[in-house]
Design a protein around this motif. Structure first.
Motif, mmCIF file in Angstrom:
data_model
loop_
_atom_site.group_PDB
_atom_site.id
_atom_site.type_symbol
_atom_site.label_atom_id
_atom_site.label_comp_id
_atom_site.label_asym_id
_atom_site.label_seq_id
_atom_site.Cartn_x
_atom_site.Cartn_y
_atom_site.Cartn_z
ATOM 1 N N PHE A 241 0.849 -1.212 0.195
ATOM 2 C CA PHE A 241 0.108 0.198 0.024
ATOM 3 C C PHE A 241 0.905 1.325 -0.138
ATOM 4 C CE2 PHE A 241 0.612 -0.715 4.742
ATOM 5 C CZ PHE A 241 0.920 0.538 5.082
ATOM 6 N N GLN A 242 0.179 2.554 -0.255
ATOM 7 C CA GLN A 242 0.981 3.583 -0.431
ATOM 8 C C GLN A 242 0.191 4.651 0.488
ATOM 9 O OE1 GLN A 242 1.431 5.619 -4.227
ATOM 10 N NE2 GLN A 242 2.992 6.780 -3.447
ATOM 11 N N VAL A 243 0.992 5.494 1.250
ATOM 12 C CA VAL A 243 0.100 6.617 2.167
ATOM 13 C C VAL A 243 0.180 7.648 1.036
ATOM 14 C CG1 VAL A 243 0.758 8.240 3.930
ATOM 15 C CG2 VAL A 243 1.490 5.877 3.989
ATOM 16 N N LEU A 244 -1.216 7.764 0.276
ATOM 17 C CA LEU A 244 -1.409 8.587 -0.492
ATOM 18 C C LEU A 244 -1.291 10.219 -0.087
ATOM 19 C CD1 LEU A 244 -4.446 7.176 -2.307
ATOM 20 C CD2 LEU A 244 -1.928 7.074 -2.907
ATOM 21 N N GLU A 245 -1.704 10.531 1.300
ATOM 22 C CA GLU A 245 -1.735 11.838 1.794
ATOM 23 C C GLU A 245 -2.092 11.724 3.240
ATOM 24 O OE1 GLU A 245 -4.121 15.840 0.977
ATOM 25 O OE2 GLU A 245 -4.715 14.395 0.236
ATOM 26 N N VAL A 246 -1.382 12.398 4.035
ATOM 27 C CA VAL A 246 -1.508 12.832 5.503
ATOM 28 C C VAL A 246 -2.460 14.069 5.613
ATOM 29 C CG1 VAL A 246 -0.662 13.392 7.708
ATOM 30 C CG2 VAL A 246 0.657 11.837 5.931
ATOM 31 N N GLU A 247 -3.688 13.765 5.651
ATOM 32 C CA GLU A 247 -4.799 14.939 5.447
ATOM 33 C C GLU A 247 -4.727 16.131 6.573
ATOM 34 O OE1 GLU A 247 -8.183 12.714 4.703
ATOM 35 O OE2 GLU A 247 -7.761 12.856 2.527
ATOM 36 N N GLY A 248 -4.180 15.486 7.766
ATOM 37 C CA GLY A 248 -4.291 16.571 8.968
ATOM 38 C C GLY A 248 -4.635 15.822 10.200
ATOM 39 N N VAL A 249 -4.895 16.472 11.045
ATOM 40 C CA VAL A 249 -5.013 16.188 12.657
ATOM 41 C C VAL A 249 -6.401 16.573 13.080
ATOM 42 C CG1 VAL A 249 -4.130 16.137 14.853
ATOM 43 C CG2 VAL A 249 -2.543 16.320 12.940
ATOM 44 N N THR A 250 -7.188 15.467 13.716
ATOM 45 C CA THR A 250 -8.443 15.581 14.230
ATOM 46 C C THR A 250 -8.509 16.698 15.543
ATOM 47 O OG1 THR A 250 -8.637 13.887 15.448
ATOM 48 C CG2 THR A 250 -9.295 13.645 13.334
ATOM 49 N N LYS A 251 -9.386 16.832 15.742
ATOM 50 C CA LYS A 251 -9.697 17.666 16.944
ATOM 51 C C LYS A 251 -9.246 16.899 18.348
ATOM 52 C CE LYS A 251 -13.345 20.863 15.688
ATOM 53 N NZ LYS A 251 -14.818 21.159 16.069
ATOM 54 N N LYS A 252 -9.088 15.607 18.207
ATOM 55 C CA LYS A 252 -8.710 15.003 19.068
ATOM 56 C C LYS A 252 -7.354 14.326 19.089
ATOM 57 C CE LYS A 252 -13.320 12.702 20.243
ATOM 58 N NZ LYS A 252 -14.135 11.157 20.152
ATOM 59 N N GLY A 253 -6.734 15.028 18.215
ATOM 60 C CA GLY A 253 -5.307 14.590 18.183
ATOM 61 C C GLY A 253 -4.794 13.681 17.219
ATOM 62 N N ARG A 254 -5.861 13.061 16.357
ATOM 63 C CA ARG A 254 -5.471 11.694 15.464
ATOM 64 C C ARG A 254 -5.396 12.201 14.074
ATOM 65 N NH1 ARG A 254 -6.686 6.684 17.814
ATOM 66 N NH2 ARG A 254 -7.332 5.853 15.814
ATOM 67 N N TYR A 255 -4.432 11.445 13.586
ATOM 68 C CA TYR A 255 -3.962 11.842 11.937
ATOM 69 C C TYR A 255 -5.020 11.298 11.201
ATOM 70 C CZ TYR A 255 0.416 13.182 13.974
ATOM 71 O OH TYR A 255 1.246 13.756 14.897
ATOM 72 N N ARG A 256 -5.450 11.939 10.157
ATOM 73 C CA ARG A 256 -6.152 11.217 9.210
ATOM 74 C C ARG A 256 -5.417 11.130 7.875
ATOM 75 N NH1 ARG A 256 -9.124 15.869 10.149
ATOM 76 N NH2 ARG A 256 -8.590 16.807 8.235
ATOM 77 N N LEU A 257 -5.459 9.620 7.331
ATOM 78 C CA LEU A 257 -4.555 9.429 6.342
ATOM 79 C C LEU A 257 -5.471 8.926 5.077
ATOM 80 C CD1 LEU A 257 -2.050 7.079 8.090
ATOM 81 C CD2 LEU A 257 -1.902 9.413 7.757
ATOM 82 N N ARG A 258 -5.043 9.026 3.997
ATOM 83 C CA ARG A 258 -5.626 8.662 2.837
ATOM 84 C C ARG A 258 -4.552 7.332 2.371
ATOM 85 N NH1 ARG A 258 -6.193 10.046 -2.429
ATOM 86 N NH2 ARG A 258 -4.910 11.893 -2.192
ATOM 87 N N ILE A 259 -5.103 6.058 2.314
ATOM 88 C CA ILE A 259 -4.352 4.904 1.845
ATOM 89 C C ILE A 259 -4.684 4.486 0.592
ATOM 90 C CG2 ILE A 259 -3.731 2.792 2.468
ATOM 91 C CD1 ILE A 259 -2.392 4.824 4.400
ATOM 92 N N GLY A 260 -3.856 4.037 -0.247
ATOM 93 C CA GLY A 260 -3.914 3.379 -1.475
ATOM 94 C C GLY A 260 -3.580 1.865 -1.478
ATOM 95 N N LYS A 261 -4.409 0.893 -1.336
ATOM 96 C CA LYS A 261 -3.865 -0.541 -1.286
ATOM 97 C C LYS A 261 -3.725 -0.790 -3.030
ATOM 98 C CE LYS A 261 -5.690 -3.535 1.331
ATOM 99 N NZ LYS A 261 -6.831 -4.250 2.048
ATOM 100 N N TYR A 262 -2.817 -1.395 -3.280
ATOM 101 C CA TYR A 262 -2.587 -2.152 -4.499
ATOM 102 C C TYR A 262 -3.225 -3.333 -4.665
ATOM 103 C CZ TYR A 262 1.430 1.019 -5.151
ATOM 104 O OH TYR A 262 2.317 2.062 -5.132
ATOM 105 N N ALA A 263 -4.095 -3.062 -6.058
ATOM 106 C CA ALA A 263 -4.814 -4.212 -6.354
ATOM 107 C C ALA A 263 -4.106 -5.378 -6.950
ATOM 108 C CB ALA A 263 -5.957 -3.736 -7.301
#
Length: 263
Positions: A241-263
């Protein structure tokens, strides 16, 4: 490579890479003695190691080719600096796989790779695989192209037809990625791999510490290694898989990630 120089070079690479470092150093030493070497297909990490070692010598140069400019896996032609490489035969052939009644639309990269390797083919003889709804095209070393064309008759229980094409007939298909969004407490390797493959953190630690995980094609045994956008992670037996984007941090301090799994 002299023993002292060898130990100095080794410090820059993972212990499991030392065997390839030795091979690459031998290719370079032979090129300095006016011999040439056409390698098998190298992954991006191996190509980096070869290029890094080659940059230490003023007397050689290298051509890489995997069928097209964006190829992931490439053969290398290592030669003395005075030798022109643009017309060298890179030993690359193209095989097309199709079926009579379009039964291949649900197959993925792993299905084709499994069938190729099941014929006794070494991974190093196979370049990139391009999957489409109609089948696939894959790059292979010319010295085994006839064997592949004659013997690859079935993929995942589907009978197939194979044909050798010219390289200019290569149809580069976009990489298939199954996108998913994660919310994670940290960017640690083990935590993200755990969420991507729906395995417990304890179960993920075993293959990572056993050297079965690669980060950007380099073996990574540190579970706490932080990931960043663009990183490619592979776990033996589970895929990539590839980490496509680290989109940011939520109000609770967690990281939002967009992941792409290779088919």
């Amino acid at each position: 490579m002299m023993e002292k120089n060898r130990e100095q070079v080794y410090t820059h690479f993972h212990p499991d890479e030392h065997r390839f470092v030795d091979k690459a150093a031998e290719w370079i030493a032979r090129a300095e003695q006016h011999m040439v070497k056409l390698t098998d297909f190298l992954d991006p990490r191996q190509a980096f190691i070869l290029s890094t070692l080659a940059n230490r010598s003023m007397d050689i140069h290298i051509r890489f080719d995997g069928g097209h400019e964006q190829s992931e896996r490439k053969r290398a032609f290592v030669a003395p600096e005075y030798r022109a490489l643009d017309k060298e035969d890179m030993g690359i052939s193209l095989i097309s796989v199709t079926s009579l009644d379009n039964q291949l639309k649900d197959l993925d990269h792993g299905d084709y790779m499994g069938s190729i390797l099941a014929l006794g083919m070494k991974r190093e003889k196979v370049g990139d695989i391009y999957v489409t709804d109609q089948g696939c095209q894959f790059i292979v070393a010319s010295e085994v192209a006839d064997y592949m064309r004659l013997n690859l008759q079935q993929v995942h229980r589907v009978h197939v037809q194979t044909q050798q094409l010219t390289i200019d007939q290569l149809q580069v298909s976009p990489t298939r990625l199954e996108e998913m969004t994660l919310s994670v407490a940290s960017l640690r390797l083990d935590g993200i791999v755990s969420d991507v493959y729906h395995l417990s953190r304890a179960k993920i630690l075993i293959p990572i510490k056993a050297g079965r995980c690669k980060l950007n094609w380099k073996q990574e045994e540190d579970p706490s290694k932080p990931l960043k956008s663009g990183d490619v992670v592979s776990l033996q037996g589970f895929g990539r898989f590839q980490v496509l984007e680290v989109e940011g941090v939520t109000k609770k301090g967690r990281y939002r990630l967009r992941i792409g799994k290779y088919a």
